[in-house]
Enzyme design. Structure first.
Site, PDB file in Angstrom:
ATOM      1  N   TRP A   1     -75.150  50.596  70.694  1.00  0.00           N
ATOM      2  CA  TRP A   1     -74.929  49.583  71.949  1.00  0.00           C
ATOM      3  C   TRP A   1     -72.745  50.520  72.232  1.00  0.00           C
ATOM      4  CZ3 TRP A   1     -70.741  44.627  70.015  1.00  0.00           C
ATOM      5  CH2 TRP A   1     -70.504  45.294  68.788  1.00  0.00           C
ATOM      6  N   ASP A   2     -72.248  51.269  71.088  1.00  0.00           N
ATOM      7  CA  ASP A   2     -70.912  51.205  71.153  1.00  0.00           C
ATOM      8  C   ASP A   2     -71.454  52.671  72.448  1.00  0.00           C
ATOM      9  OD1 ASP A   2     -72.217  52.219  68.717  1.00  0.00           O
ATOM     10  OD2 ASP A   2     -71.099  53.286  68.075  1.00  0.00           O
TER      11      ASP A   2
ATOM     12  N   GLU B   1     -72.746  42.954  60.802  1.00  0.00           N
ATOM     13  CA  GLU B   1     -74.044  43.312  59.990  1.00  0.00           C
ATOM     14  C   GLU B   1     -74.244  42.733  58.887  1.00  0.00           C
ATOM     15  OE1 GLU B   1     -74.512  47.208  60.789  1.00  0.00           O
ATOM     16  OE2 GLU B   1     -75.067  47.098  62.749  1.00  0.00           O
TER      17      GLU B   1
ATOM     18  N   LYS C   1     -67.846  42.022  58.697  1.00  0.00           N
ATOM     19  CA  LYS C   1     -67.822  43.367  58.996  1.00  0.00           C
ATOM     20  C   LYS C   1     -66.942  43.908  60.081  1.00  0.00           C
ATOM     21  CE  LYS C   1     -70.655  47.743  59.581  1.00  0.00           C
ATOM     22  NZ  LYS C   1     -71.825  48.132  59.757  1.00  0.00           N
ATOM     23  N   GLN C   2     -67.202  43.246  61.583  1.00  0.00           N
ATOM     24  CA  GLN C   2     -65.932  43.458  62.192  1.00  0.00           C
ATOM     25  C   GLN C   2     -66.170  42.526  63.079  1.00  0.00           C
ATOM     26  OE1 GLN C   2     -70.166  46.591  62.721  1.00  0.00           O
ATOM     27  NE2 GLN C   2     -69.170  46.446  64.729  1.00  0.00           N
TER      28      GLN C   2
HETATM   29  C1  BGC Z   1     -71.899  49.157  62.913  1.00  0.00           C
HETATM   30  C2  BGC Z   1     -72.464  49.368  64.559  1.00  0.00           C
HETATM   31  C3  BGC Z   1     -72.917  50.642  65.320  1.00  0.00           C
HETATM   32  C4  BGC Z   1     -72.833  51.781  64.628  1.00  0.00           C
HETATM   33  C5  BGC Z   1     -72.750  52.632  65.411  1.00  0.00           C
HETATM   34  C6  BGC Z   1     -72.639  51.068  62.686  1.00  0.00           C
HETATM   35  O1  BGC Z   1     -71.973  50.055  60.939  1.00  0.00           O
HETATM   36  O2  BGC Z   1     -72.086  47.783  62.509  1.00  0.00           O
HETATM   37  O3  BGC Z   1     -72.031  47.590  65.498  1.00  0.00           O
HETATM   38  O4  BGC Z   1     -72.852  50.507  65.857  1.00  0.00           O
HETATM   39  O5  BGC Z   1     -71.990  51.819  63.280  1.00  0.00           O
HETATM   40  O6  BGC Z   1     -71.715  53.124  65.475  1.00  0.00           O
END
Ligand code: BGC
Length: 722
Positions: A321-322, A463, A574-575
């Protein structure tokens, strides 16, 4: 401080992996890691190809690394001179972000090697290197120059059946194991000296060995031209590779370099952000823009960008999704043709998404969480390895991170909203949105005893909490996807025939009615004191600090999520999750709402993903707190200058460049500090400049016009560029 130069003096083998990323040269077709010419797999030297994947045995599928087509090895009086293996008196390397030129200078005592090289922005197959030797003693030198087939792979090998040919260009041909994709590397050389003896060696590659007696004060220069082609480009890759490098040789190094520099100038002309007031920030922004631009697919019309760009094989070279949420904004505002390529990749891989949904028993399009070519799902069921037991950990990113389809629909809709161009929707984009909406329709959990509709058993952007119910981000993105499907009818109001045909073709009549019925019933999250609950039951989890959770770790590389992760039972995330939602929908939440959520979630966020800080920075600007945005901006923009970021997820190496942060830096500067927003089809500014910035200036493209945005502490203006 030069705002365009990354420079490092000295050499520490422990930094080799990080420096390979920081000093990356790339052109969207391939990425050449920032290791010196004599480096091999042990120093993580690699040329990673975009969009070419291979699986070896039952290991993870990953992008293919090409033969090392710019390989040099020097010895003097019988002694090999190689950085990291031979003591050097000094070493310096630099990357010019403006023109994508890598330079090194290494003084070995009797000989100094200096070189400059680039991966051409003017010819995507071409790499070139001008390699100079200065002698401070008499003696005999042997220079081996050619193509190395000692290739660094994480889950390889991927190339087989090597075939070597000499001639006016050296040539290596090979084929990938899984799909037998032919890959060819060619190299030719223009030495400015006569060698006393030139030999051909076929050992771990093909090399010319130039032998020559030299005298103190002599200087020798070699210009090398290399090209990489694959069968995916069409035509015979060996013929093409040979032709590309011979043509470059005929033009000469300086002319090729000039064409490459001109191409970079054209890119900067479209997107350069000029930041005045803080030198380190200006450098970091240039670095971010360089890194994102150098991996953009300019040679292809339907290719996307892997999460670690072209800096290697980490994250399986997959598209996340980045692409839609973090890379897309800079491109859609500055170089919409690249934004189109990212989205066409999704249009092209719709069959993969339909297949994935069907595999799980759903209808519509469920896009791969880690998408490889053709939309193949690269995410495995065991995406992390436990540091204690060394056993794979069952992770649910692949099955449950369902917001991915809505993220794609969001970007497709934004593309239309920002550019006013319907052509992409007509060329498959509308179909994608409708199929994504259909997926959510079949994924929704309706109840007999209530009117609400849940989305249960999902993973949001955070996540660390797996298999939760009604993740606020996911539910809102789904709603927007469903609304976007319905909105298609208005967008195509002047072409009802075309749109009705599409609905008929997709057998969509019933679904249309169901979507209309579903939208108002999607469960809204609980709100407590103005704070949106991240998912059902989140507020009931242990409310502790980040330090508390960190103190519970037994190993610094431990994975915080999953069944036994330290964060799972707590409110530590996490984010950005709720905050990401608020950053994506600036008009739907009041500044007061954003402020309450920012205050609550920021201290509970690990920022364990490089995607996190920029969302918090955007939200901070929205609530008039550019001071709070500033450190998050610097963290985001400097990530590939300093070489930071998480390197491990459990036992899995996840290092590389950070394109999402690179895109995030653009977003903070343009959408946050300048407050650029499209309103009713027109760009508007809502500036929130932090005190460190005295001026911000950047071009954008809107409604087919080129505009210049300028913001100072006195306000902002947008004017047309001639
Ligand atoms: C993140 C995801 C991201 C992926 C690739 C993961 O660590 O939690 O949101 O899409 O890394 O960058």
């Amino acid at each position: 401080m030069n705002q365009w130069i990354l420079e490092k003096t000295g050499f520490d083998p422990a930094d080799a992996a990080a420096d390979g990323n920081r000093f990356l040269c790339a052109n969207g077709y391939m990425g050449l890691r920032g290791a010196v010419e004599e480096a091999g797999p042990a120093q993580f030297s690699a040329i990673t190809l975009a969009g070419v994947y291979d699986q070896y045995q039952d290991r993870w599928r990953e992008p293919v690394n090409a033969p090392g087509a710019l390989h040099f090895r020097l010895s003097f009086n019988g002694q090999a001179l190689a950085l990291g293996r031979t003591e050097a008196l000094s070493h310096r390397q630099r990357l010019d972000y403006r023109h994508g030129v890598f330079q090194r200078e290494t003084d070995f005592g009797p000989v100094t090697i200096s070189s400059r090289r680039f991966v051409s922005m003017a010819d995507c197959h071409l790499l070139a290197d001008q390699y100079e030797l200065r002698f401070r003693a008499d003696g005999e030198m042997t220079l081996l120059a050619g193509i190395s087939t000692a290739i660094w792979d994480i889950n390889g090998p991927h190339l087989f059946d090597f075939d070597y040919q000499a001639g006016n260009a050296l040539l290596v041909r090979a084929a990938t194991g899984e799909k037998r994709i032919a890959v060819a590397a060619a190299q030719c050389m223009t030495p400015d000296f006569e060698a006393e003896e030139t030999l051909l060696q076929r050992e771990q590659g093909i090399f010319r060995a130039y032998k020559r007696r030299v005298k103190k004060g002599d200087t020798l220069t070699v210009s090398a031209f290399a090209a990489i082609c694959t069968a995916l480009d069409g035509g015979d890759p060996a013929d093409s590779a040979r032709a590309h490098c011979l043509q470059a040789q005929a033009r000469g190094f300086d002319a090729c370099l000039q064409a490459h520099r001109d191409a970079w100038e054209r890119i900067w002309d479209r997107c350069e952000i000029t930041l005045e007031g803080d030198e380190a920030a200006a450098l970091a922004l240039h670095a971010s823009q360089y890194h994102l631009n150098c991996i953009a697919p300019r040679h292809a019309d339907s290719l996307s960008i892997p999460a670690r760009g072209l800096s290697g094989q980490t994250y399986k070279g997959a598209i996340f999704w980045d692409s839609e949420i973090f890379f897309f904004p800079m491109f859609v505002h500055t170089q919409p043709e690249i934004a189109r390529s990212l989205l066409r990749y999704r249009i092209k891989t719709l069959p993969g998404a339909l297949k994935k949904a069907a595999e799980y028993g759903y209808r519509g399009a469920f896009y791969a969480w880690e998408s490889q070519e053709g939309g193949t799902e690269g995410c495995t069921n065991f995406n992390v390895v436990d540091v204690f037991t060394h056993r794979p950990v069952r992770t649910y990113f692949r099955d449950k991170q369902i917001h991915i389809s809505a993220d794609i629909a969001y970007a497709l809709r934004s593309y239309y909203d920002i550019t006013g161009d319907r052509s992409l929707l007509m060329a498959g984009g509308a179909r994608v949105i409708l199929e994504c909406a259909r997926f959510y329709l079949s994924r929704a959990n309706a109840h007999l005893d209530s009117d609400g509709v849940d989305f249960a058993d999902v993973i949001g952007p955070d996540e660390y909490h797996e298999r939760v119910k009604n993740n606020a981000f996911t539910n809102r993105m789904i709603l927007y996807c469903l609304e976007s499907a319905l909105r298609m009818r208005e967008i195509f109001a002047d072409q009802p025939g075309w749109f009705d045909r599409l609905l008929r073709e997709l057998d969509y009549e019933k679904d249309w009615a169901l979507i209309r019925d579903l939208c108002p019933r999607i469960r809204e999250p609980r709100v407590r004191d103005g704070v949106v609950e991240q998912f059902d039951g989140y507020f009931d989890l242990e409310d502790c600090t980040l330090d508390d959770v960190r103190a519970r770790l037994c190993d610094p590389r431990e994975y915080w999520g999953g069944d036994h992760g330290v964060a799972g039972t707590t409110q530590i995330i996490k984010q950005a999750d709720v905050i990401a939602l608020m950053a994506l929908f600036p008009d739907r939440f009041s500044p007061e709402e954003v402020a309450a959520n920012w205050r609550y979630y920021e201290p509970r966020t690990e920022h364990g993903s490089s995607l996190s800080a920029c969302m918090y920075a955007l939200a901070a600007c929205r609530i008039g707190r550019p001071d709070a945005a500033w450190p998050l901006f610097m963290k985001t923009a400097q990530i590939d200058v300093l070489g930071g970021g998480k390197q491990w997820a459990g036992e899995i190496y996840i290092g590389g460049t950070h394109p999402a942060s690179n895109g995030g830096a653009w977003m903070i500067a343009a959408l946050g500090f300048a407050g650029l927003r499209m309103q009713n089809g027109y760009p508007t500014l809502h500036p929130h400049l932090p005190p460190q910035i005295t001026r911000l200036r950047f071009p954008i493209t809107a409604g087919g016009k080129r505009l210049l945005v300028e913001v100072t502490p006195d306000g902002g203006e947008i004017r047309e560029l001639g």
